[in-house]
Design a protein around this motif. Structure first.
Motif, PDB file in Angstrom:
ATOM      1  N   VAL A 161       0.825  -1.205   0.000  1.00 30.53           N
ATOM      2  CA  VAL A 161       0.000   0.000   0.000  1.00 30.53           C
ATOM      3  C   VAL A 161       0.859   1.255   0.000  1.00 30.53           C
ATOM      4  O   VAL A 161       0.582   2.217  -0.728  1.00 30.53           O
ATOM      5  N   ALA A 162       1.925   1.262   0.789  1.00 34.27           N
ATOM      6  CA  ALA A 162       2.819   2.431   0.828  1.00 34.27           C
ATOM      7  C   ALA A 162       3.425   2.691  -0.548  1.00 34.27           C
ATOM      8  O   ALA A 162       3.506   3.846  -1.004  1.00 34.27           O
ATOM      9  N   ASP A 163       3.847   1.627  -1.237  1.00 34.84           N
ATOM     10  CA  ASP A 163       4.419   1.785  -2.575  1.00 34.84           C
ATOM     11  C   ASP A 163       3.373   2.262  -3.573  1.00 34.84           C
ATOM     12  O   ASP A 163       3.645   3.127  -4.409  1.00 34.84           O
ATOM     13  N   ILE A 164       2.177   1.689  -3.507  1.00 32.69           N
ATOM     14  CA  ILE A 164       1.114   2.106  -4.426  1.00 32.69           C
ATOM     15  C   ILE A 164       0.791   3.585  -4.242  1.00 32.69           C
ATOM     16  O   ILE A 164       0.647   4.337  -5.224  1.00 32.69           O
ATOM     17  N   MET A 165       0.708   4.029  -3.010  1.00 28.18           N
ATOM     18  CA  MET A 165       0.393   5.433  -2.752  1.00 28.18           C
ATOM     19  C   MET A 165       1.503   6.353  -3.247  1.00 28.18           C
ATOM     20  O   MET A 165       1.243   7.415  -3.829  1.00 28.18           O
TER      21      MET A 165
END
Length: 270
Positions: free
Chosen positions: A31-35
């Protein structure tokens, strides 16, 4: 020319922490990478999940955690769930996470070879997956590893199992399938139905050049550690750096980046 859709594929099934520390495998990391990639210009996230042992899985509880975190953080990126053969074998298993009703999901419309295994998709499984996506109003992205998969998708549309415009992702560079050459890219593009929406996933050292060619021809691009562990020879990539490079190339070509709302319009989804 239409706005450019950048899809981020942050995890995939193959990269491990031993191969690169930059691959996200747990939900919070993914999720951190996607954001971060959304902030760089990505409008679609192609999502794979891993279990506690970092093994690829199609278990809906792992996908659910990723989707829940993205929603809680208010990230509007279009969610596309992988239903690939490495995550599960039966159609029922591979379709399990479609209960989450993402905007999109991958659909391979034929079989091909991976480096050490088969990407097995028999006709009955393909029809089952297409029917589930149709019933749940999920946009299939047709993963093309061989030109026959394009015609198979057209036949599924004729049978009423796929709605237009058909959405294709042309995958080049997987060992055992089509090599990543300009000739093969042009061949696949020429084989598409006239109203198709298409993107490319280029694996290997030609991924920058052929992605730029696709952009210049009006196509869209997918990047991420799933497809390329290295940014340049000997330099490990981050997902953010891969998206940032595509955004910079798009700017130099004069192509505006698509937002998630633009994606819905281009794909023809509500």
């Amino acid at each position: 020319m239409e706005k450019l859709i950048i899809t981020i594929a942050p995890t995939g099934n193959v990269p491990t922490k031993a191969m690169t520390p930059h691959v996200p495998v747990q939900a919070a990391e993914i999720v951190a990478d996607i954001m971060a990639c959304y902030e760089q210009g990505a409008a679609v996230a192609h999502i794979h999940a891993r279990d506690e042992q970092e093994t690829p899985t199609c278990d809906s509880k792992y996908f659910s955690e990723i989707v829940k975190l993205l929603n809680e953080k208010g990230c509007p990126i279009i969610k596309q769930i992988s239903t690939g053969a490495r995550g599960g074998k039966s159609g029922e298993a591979r379709a399990e996470s479609l209960v989450l009703q993402p905007e999109s999901a991958s659909l391979a419309t034929g079989s091909s070879n991976f480096p050490s295994s088969i990407n097995a998709n028999d006709p009955q499984l393909i029809e089952y997956m297409a029917k589930v996506m149709l019933d749940k109003n999920i946009k299939p992205e047709i993963e093309v590893f061989d030109v026959a998969m394009i015609n198979n998708a057209v036949n599924l549309q004729k049978a009423g199992l796929l709605k237009g415009p058909l959405l294709f992702n042309l995958v080049l560079g997987v060992k055992g399938s089509l090599p990543a050459t300009a000739k093969n890219l042009f061949f696949l593009i020429d084989s598409l139905p006239p109203d198709a929406v298409w993107s490319v996933s280029i694996i290997g050292p030609n991924h920058v050049n052929l992605s730029a060619v696709a952009m210049a021809l009006g196509g869209h691009v997918r990047v991420g550690i799933e497809d390329n562990v290295y940014y340049t020879k000997g330099v490990l990539a981050t997902n953010r750096s891969l998206v940032g490079r595509m955004a910079a190339i798009a700017k130099s070509l004069g192509r505006e980046l698509a937002t998630p709302e633009d994606v819905k319009r281009i794909w023809g989804i509500a």
